[in-house]
Design a protein around this motif. Sequence first.
Motif, PDB file in Angstrom:
ATOM      1  N   SER A   1     -32.336   2.724  45.845  1.00 46.32           N
ATOM      2  CA  SER A   1     -31.528   2.038  46.857  1.00 46.32           C
ATOM      3  C   SER A   1     -30.055   2.410  46.733  1.00 46.32           C
ATOM      4  CB  SER A   1     -31.705   0.520  46.724  1.00 46.32           C
ATOM      5  OG  SER A   1     -33.054   0.144  46.922  1.00 46.32           O
ATOM      6  N   VAL A   2     -29.575   2.553  45.502  1.00 44.59           N
ATOM      7  CA  VAL A   2     -28.177   2.953  45.306  1.00 44.59           C
ATOM      8  C   VAL A   2     -27.933   4.341  45.896  1.00 44.59           C
ATOM      9  CG1 VAL A   2     -26.445   3.541  43.561  1.00 44.59           C
ATOM     10  CG2 VAL A   2     -27.860   1.493  43.279  1.00 44.59           C
ATOM     11  N   VAL A   3     -28.849   5.276  45.620  1.00 41.99           N
ATOM     12  CA  VAL A   3     -28.720   6.627  46.181  1.00 41.99           C
ATOM     13  C   VAL A   3     -28.802   6.583  47.701  1.00 41.99           C
ATOM     14  CG1 VAL A   3     -29.719   8.945  46.232  1.00 41.99           C
ATOM     15  CG2 VAL A   3     -29.665   7.671  44.082  1.00 41.99           C
ATOM     16  N   ALA A   4     -29.740   5.772  48.221  1.00 39.89           N
ATOM     17  CA  ALA A   4     -29.894   5.666  49.671  1.00 39.89           C
ATOM     18  C   ALA A   4     -28.643   5.093  50.325  1.00 39.89           C
ATOM     19  CB  ALA A   4     -31.106   4.807  50.005  1.00 39.89           C
ATOM     20  N   LEU A   5     -28.073   4.062  49.715  1.00 39.58           N
ATOM     21  CA  LEU A   5     -26.856   3.459  50.272  1.00 39.58           C
ATOM     22  C   LEU A   5     -25.703   4.455  50.257  1.00 39.58           C
ATOM     23  CD1 LEU A   5     -26.969  -0.146  48.741  1.00 39.58           C
ATOM     24  CD2 LEU A   5     -27.242   0.479  51.145  1.00 39.58           C
ATOM     25  N   PHE A   6     -25.622   5.219  49.193  1.00 41.29           N
ATOM     26  CA  PHE A   6     -24.554   6.218  49.126  1.00 41.29           C
ATOM     27  C   PHE A   6     -24.766   7.308  50.176  1.00 41.29           C
ATOM     28  CE2 PHE A   6     -22.077   9.672  47.207  1.00 41.29           C
ATOM     29  CZ  PHE A   6     -20.885   9.004  47.013  1.00 41.29           C
ATOM     30  N   SER A   7     -26.036   7.649  50.432  1.00 41.89           N
ATOM     31  CA  SER A   7     -26.305   8.668  51.444  1.00 41.89           C
ATOM     32  C   SER A   7     -25.999   8.180  52.853  1.00 41.89           C
ATOM     33  CB  SER A   7     -27.774   9.112  51.360  1.00 41.89           C
ATOM     34  OG  SER A   7     -28.641   8.070  51.766  1.00 41.89           O
ATOM     35  N   LEU A   8     -25.864   6.870  53.019  1.00 42.97           N
ATOM     36  CA  LEU A   8     -25.522   6.309  54.324  1.00 42.97           C
ATOM     37  C   LEU A   8     -24.029   6.383  54.631  1.00 42.97           C
ATOM     38  CD1 LEU A   8     -27.792   3.124  54.403  1.00 42.97           C
ATOM     39  CD2 LEU A   8     -28.083   5.214  55.734  1.00 42.97           C
TER      40      LEU A   8
ATOM     41  N   VAL B   1     -19.689  19.726  57.795  1.00 44.29           N
ATOM     42  CA  VAL B   1     -18.372  19.251  58.201  1.00 44.29           C
ATOM     43  C   VAL B   1     -18.353  17.739  58.407  1.00 44.29           C
ATOM     44  CG1 VAL B   1     -18.793  19.623  60.675  1.00 44.29           C
ATOM     45  CG2 VAL B   1     -16.456  19.713  59.781  1.00 44.29           C
ATOM     46  N   VAL B   2     -19.461  17.139  58.869  1.00 45.99           N
ATOM     47  CA  VAL B   2     -19.512  15.684  59.058  1.00 45.99           C
ATOM     48  C   VAL B   2     -19.488  14.983  57.703  1.00 45.99           C
ATOM     49  CG1 VAL B   2     -20.873  13.783  59.987  1.00 45.99           C
ATOM     50  CG2 VAL B   2     -20.715  15.927  61.252  1.00 45.99           C
ATOM     51  N   VAL B   3     -20.305  15.460  56.766  1.00 39.00           N
ATOM     52  CA  VAL B   3     -20.312  14.882  55.423  1.00 39.00           C
ATOM     53  C   VAL B   3     -18.942  15.056  54.770  1.00 39.00           C
ATOM     54  CG1 VAL B   3     -21.358  15.025  53.134  1.00 39.00           C
ATOM     55  CG2 VAL B   3     -22.783  15.269  55.168  1.00 39.00           C
ATOM     56  N   ALA B   4     -18.355  16.222  54.961  1.00 43.30           N
ATOM     57  CA  ALA B   4     -17.055  16.486  54.356  1.00 43.30           C
ATOM     58  C   ALA B   4     -15.983  15.552  54.906  1.00 43.30           C
ATOM     59  CB  ALA B   4     -16.659  17.941  54.590  1.00 43.30           C
ATOM     60  N   LEU B   5     -15.959  15.354  56.208  1.00 46.32           N
ATOM     61  CA  LEU B   5     -14.944  14.491  56.797  1.00 46.32           C
ATOM     62  C   LEU B   5     -15.130  13.033  56.378  1.00 46.32           C
ATOM     63  CD1 LEU B   5     -14.423  15.998  60.327  1.00 46.32           C
ATOM     64  CD2 LEU B   5     -12.735  15.776  58.526  1.00 46.32           C
TER      65      LEU B   5
ATOM     66  N   VAL C   1     -20.411  15.883  44.936  1.00 49.22           N
ATOM     67  CA  VAL C   1     -21.031  14.757  45.632  1.00 49.22           C
ATOM     68  C   VAL C   1     -21.485  15.180  47.028  1.00 49.22           C
ATOM     69  CG1 VAL C   1     -20.562  12.504  46.679  1.00 49.22           C
ATOM     70  CG2 VAL C   1     -19.875  12.955  44.325  1.00 49.22           C
ATOM     71  N   ALA C   2     -20.673  15.955  47.715  1.00 45.19           N
ATOM     72  CA  ALA C   2     -21.064  16.455  49.036  1.00 45.19           C
ATOM     73  C   ALA C   2     -22.324  17.310  48.943  1.00 45.19           C
ATOM     74  CB  ALA C   2     -19.925  17.261  49.654  1.00 45.19           C
ATOM     75  N   TYR C   3     -22.415  18.148  47.915  1.00 44.15           N
ATOM     76  CA  TYR C   3     -23.616  18.964  47.735  1.00 44.15           C
ATOM     77  C   TYR C   3     -24.847  18.093  47.483  1.00 44.15           C
ATOM     78  CZ  TYR C   3     -20.611  23.104  47.277  1.00 44.15           C
ATOM     79  OH  TYR C   3     -19.710  24.122  47.500  1.00 44.15           O
ATOM     80  N   ILE C   4     -24.692  17.057  46.679  1.00 44.58           N
ATOM     81  CA  ILE C   4     -25.824  16.165  46.404  1.00 44.58           C
ATOM     82  C   ILE C   4     -26.329  15.536  47.698  1.00 44.58           C
ATOM     83  CG2 ILE C   4     -26.520  14.026  45.251  1.00 44.58           C
ATOM     84  CD1 ILE C   4     -24.554  14.748  43.006  1.00 44.58           C
ATOM     85  N   LEU C   5     -25.404  15.066  48.524  1.00 45.26           N
ATOM     86  CA  LEU C   5     -25.808  14.445  49.788  1.00 45.26           C
ATOM     87  C   LEU C   5     -26.472  15.451  50.717  1.00 45.26           C
ATOM     88  CD1 LEU C   5     -22.686  12.208  50.532  1.00 45.26           C
ATOM     89  CD2 LEU C   5     -24.921  11.462  49.722  1.00 45.26           C
ATOM     90  N   LEU C   6     -25.907  16.640  50.811  1.00 43.00           N
ATOM     91  CA  LEU C   6     -26.421  17.623  51.760  1.00 43.00           C
ATOM     92  C   LEU C   6     -27.801  18.145  51.368  1.00 43.00           C
ATOM     93  CD1 LEU C   6     -23.181  19.711  52.433  1.00 43.00           C
ATOM     94  CD2 LEU C   6     -24.439  18.342  54.096  1.00 43.00           C
ATOM     95  N   PHE C   7     -28.071  18.224  50.060  1.00 42.52           N
ATOM     96  CA  PHE C   7     -29.300  18.887  49.616  1.00 42.52           C
ATOM     97  C   PHE C   7     -30.298  17.935  48.970  1.00 42.52           C
ATOM     98  CE2 PHE C   7     -26.002  22.267  49.503  1.00 42.52           C
ATOM     99  CZ  PHE C   7     -26.497  23.017  50.558  1.00 42.52           C
ATOM    100  N   LEU C   8     -30.144  16.638  49.178  1.00 46.32           N
ATOM    101  CA  LEU C   8     -31.173  15.696  48.742  1.00 46.32           C
ATOM    102  C   LEU C   8     -32.552  16.019  49.313  1.00 46.32           C
ATOM    103  CD1 LEU C   8     -29.692  12.070  48.647  1.00 46.32           C
ATOM    104  CD2 LEU C   8     -30.819  13.302  46.795  1.00 46.32           C
ATOM    105  N   PRO C   9     -32.669  16.378  50.613  1.00 51.56           N
ATOM    106  CA  PRO C   9     -34.009  16.703  51.127  1.00 51.56           C
ATOM    107  C   PRO C   9     -34.678  17.848  50.396  1.00 51.56           C
ATOM    108  CG  PRO C   9     -32.491  16.326  52.936  1.00 51.56           C
ATOM    109  CD  PRO C   9     -31.667  16.358  51.690  1.00 51.56           C
TER     110      PRO C   9
END
Length: 538
Positions: free
Chosen positions: A45-52, A387-391, A413-421
């Motif tokens: 849930s913590v990871v999911a909330l951060f990905s939001l 670019v959306v994640v970065a902004l 952190v941006a890489y973690i979010l972008l490549f979680l899938p």
Amino acid sequence: MKAAALLQDNRLLAPGHEGPIARPVAGMDRLRARLPHLSVILVASVVALFSLVPLGFIGWITFDVGWQTVKELVFRARVGELLVNTVALEAFTIPLSIVLAVTLAWLVERTDIPFARLWSWLAVAPLAVPAFVHSYAWISLVPGMRGLQSGIFVSVLAYFPFLYLPVAAALRRLDPAIEDAAASLGLGPWRLFFRTILPQLRFAICGGSLLIGLHLLSEYGLYVMIRFDTFATAIVDQFQSAYNSPAANMLGGVLVCCCLFLLGLEILLRGNERYARVGSGSARPADRRRLGWFVVPAIVLQVGLAALTLGVPLVTLVRWLYLGGLEVWHVDTVGNAFAQTIVLAIAGGVLATIAAAPMAWLSVRAPGRLQRLLEACHYYVGSLPGVVVALALVTITVRLVLPLYQTFATLVVAYILLFLPRAMVGLRASIAQAPVELERAAMGLGRTPAQAVRQITMRLAAPGAAASVALVGLGITNELTATLMLAPNGVETLATKFWSLTSEIDYVAAAPYAFMMVVLSLPLTLLLYAQSKRTAGQ
């Protein structure tokens, strides 16, 4: 005496025992069983909330501009045009990739085609060539490549290995006794394939197709070069023309809706069937079918595909390197970009895989409504352009934690979010193939649930975890837009240097960086290939 004591303990733990210790111990066991499960949900849930965070950023912009402006920006002809382009790209690329990947995997794993190991490696090797380098090579060869057809063609060549790998691994693990039983009931080769083998590949096909679909939604460089407009290219154009543009954020919201639709479709098609068994099944390998005179078109297909996916990019790069000579090899700048790319790829790959592990385990072992929601949170962010994640991260760091603005930590952190899938797909498939009965047996021998998962399931899933690290590392090596916006001063990767030079139409000077990206990606691709073989027990 020890044996008698153990026997007495087992009697006290029996369900029908009425002794004074039976109920407290059973209650403690239930509590122990629940706590690790709840702790895994909490971490996921913590990871999911951060990905939001990127979605919250878009939501905040939506609220800030007002509903009337949202309607004007979303319900317009341009958005409809982009939606048609994106849907057409997905609708043609994914089925073509499935047909191509399943065909290649079947030829390599289940027929007597000569040099099967070579063809298997060549089917995976295109992952070492970034998608925008594929586009760069084809534009250099055929300058007139434009539009949807070119986008579909290059996308299939660049992304079909994401389907080939899980399908080939699944074919290696199938129990041939099931096929023998189906054949004994009178099923011919084609009916046996479609009724017995193909359904067992559904999990691998769905996971690979979802991965390709997410890449198609978020890809930028490939489609800019061939001048094909998608939501990703339109968002970047909007941000370049007006920083933090509401129009770009609204396009990002539409893109998120497209991602959620893909997630729902994948969940619907995947189902809840079981894909693991206790034991290794039949000890003998599956019988390889004789191709006969079909061996000629089969080899022609393999050679032709290798020429399109590897031959064209490599010939193009060698041509530009030859034209540039030694003068284009600036050892200091190329070496610096190469070293920084390696550090970012390793750090991002390991951390993204660790972050994805709790959700991957939950999606296989404890599926439910909450878990599906958390899984969607992990996946949707992969459809967003960098670019959306970065902004979103720029806004948060500037307003809340300014010391983290344009730092190495924010970029990772941006890489973690972008490549979680990417990390999720490899881990989920490996955990699904680890029988849950082994966890239960370990708990029956005294291990806590957390120990059973760590010592049994995660060890069995280690090849999948290594493959996930390699997949994420490949993505980071090729990532462009987020790196351009978030990288600290002095940090330049191979991708950003390549893009800056190609933007100036200096293809000769860009060639060394493209070549080094391929060189760096080849070991990761080899690791990914080797781990897929280990996953299949080979």
